[in-house]
Design an enzyme around this catalytic site. Structure first.
Site, PDB file in Angstrom:
ATOM      1  N   ASN A 262      22.650  26.239  30.895  1.00 51.32           N
ATOM      2  CA  ASN A 262      21.738  26.847  29.914  1.00 51.32           C
ATOM      3  C   ASN A 262      20.792  25.765  29.391  1.00 51.32           C
ATOM      4  OD1 ASN A 262      23.101  25.571  27.506  1.00 51.32           O
ATOM      5  ND2 ASN A 262      24.779  26.834  28.291  1.00 51.32           N
TER       6      ASN A 262
ATOM      7  N   GLY B  43      31.722  30.802  33.124  1.00 49.43           N
ATOM      8  CA  GLY B  43      31.291  30.953  34.511  1.00 49.43           C
ATOM      9  C   GLY B  43      31.376  29.661  35.298  1.00 49.43           C
TER      10      GLY B  43
ATOM     11  N   ASP C 234      29.489  27.088  35.090  1.00 52.23           N
ATOM     12  CA  ASP C 234      29.280  25.940  34.187  1.00 52.23           C
ATOM     13  C   ASP C 234      30.631  25.447  33.647  1.00 52.23           C
ATOM     14  OD1 ASP C 234      27.866  24.103  32.695  1.00 52.23           O
ATOM     15  OD2 ASP C 234      26.956  25.559  31.329  1.00 52.23           O
TER      16      ASP C 234
ATOM     17  N   SER D 182      22.046  32.724  37.758  1.00 53.12           N
ATOM     18  CA  SER D 182      21.573  33.818  36.883  1.00 53.12           C
ATOM     19  C   SER D 182      22.240  35.175  37.087  1.00 53.12           C
ATOM     20  CB  SER D 182      20.043  34.019  36.975  1.00 53.12           C
ATOM     21  OG  SER D 182      19.347  33.040  36.240  1.00 53.12           O
ATOM     22  N   THR D 183      23.128  35.305  38.086  1.00 56.40           N
ATOM     23  CA  THR D 183      23.650  36.657  38.345  1.00 56.40           C
ATOM     24  C   THR D 183      24.965  36.965  37.619  1.00 56.40           C
ATOM     25  OG1 THR D 183      24.843  36.054  40.371  1.00 56.40           O
ATOM     26  CG2 THR D 183      22.544  36.738  40.613  1.00 56.40           C
ATOM     27  N   GLY D 184      25.406  36.045  36.751  1.00 57.09           N
ATOM     28  CA  GLY D 184      26.602  36.296  35.955  1.00 57.09           C
ATOM     29  C   GLY D 184      26.196  36.651  34.531  1.00 57.09           C
TER      30      GLY D 184
ATOM     31  N   TYR E 262      23.762  35.824  32.878  1.00 58.48           N
ATOM     32  CA  TYR E 262      22.319  36.070  32.712  1.00 58.48           C
ATOM     33  C   TYR E 262      21.846  37.378  33.364  1.00 58.48           C
ATOM     34  CZ  TYR E 262      21.563  31.497  30.484  1.00 58.48           C
ATOM     35  OH  TYR E 262      21.566  30.421  29.619  1.00 58.48           O
TER      36      TYR E 262
END
Ligand code: APR
Length: 184
Positions: A32, A40, A42, A129-131, A133
């Site tokens: 982020n 996730g 990260d 970005s597909t989790g 976000y």
């Protein structure tokens, strides 16, 4: 085998798995803009890599105050099987009219440029970005695969292998379907 339009040496591969367990020269994180860690991929990267990664991010944050969406910063990789982690900041999906595709493509391009600058051969990406976000996977897969394929077909790339390490079968299937449609 995918990759017919990409020169033999330069591969784009899809795997199902945990990105922290797959060796690469650089592992890309879906971070982020505060570089503050999170859940996730990260969370998994910080857990597996150890606290040194966050200490480096603290220094980057002190210096430049975070990382803009669409860009990335590099740290060392701690205990991960890599030299570097590239912390890329994908867009939050807000319906598709807030430059999300451009910002997502920019994440992939930026990380590939960072790999080139460091002379790296192998880089692994999660599905940015597909989790949390909420970027729709099919749309994100098209943006991601187009950006990477465009880079790998460049004359002057030193990157030899790009892995997408996808955490679940649905995401993998989506990337595989899009890759087939793109006929790379
Ligand atoms: N290896 C590979 N992929 C993973 C792993 C893992 N260990 N863990 C999760 N994933 C997958 C998710 O299943 C999803 O498909 O990574 C993809 C991206 O999801 P997120 O990690 O939620 O990333 P993103 O959607 O970009 O959201 C970023 O989430 O935790 C925060 O700090 C992060 O605020 C940032 C936001």
């Amino acid at each position: 085998m995918h990759g017919t339009r990409i020169p033999q040496r330069k591969r784009l591969r899809l795997l199902i798995g945990d990105i922290t367990r797959v060796a690469a020269d650089a592992i890309v994180n879906a971070a982020n803009s505060r570089l503050a860690g999170g859940g996730g991929v990260d969370g998994a990267i910080h857990r597996a890599g150890g606290p040194g990664i966050m200490r480096e991010l603290d220094e980057i944050r002190a210096r430049q105050g975070g990382c803009p969406t669409g860009s990335a910063v590099a740290t060392s990789a701690g205990n991960l099987p890599a030299q570097f982690v590239f912390h890329a900041v994908g867009p939050v999906y807000r319906g598709g009219r807030a430059r999300e595709a451009e910002l997502l493509a920019s994440c992939y391009r930026t990380c590939l440029e960072m790999a080139e600058e460091r002379g790296l051969k192998k880089i692994s990406f999660p599905s940015i970005s597909t989790g949390a976000y909420r970027y729709p996977v099919d749309e994100a897969a098209e943006v991601a695969l187009r950006a990477v394929a465009a880079h790998l077909t460049r004359e002057n790339t030193r990157v030899e292998e790009v892995l997408f390490v996808l955490f679940d079968k649905a995401t993998y299937d989506s990337y595989a379907r899009v890759l087939k449609q793109l006929e790379y």
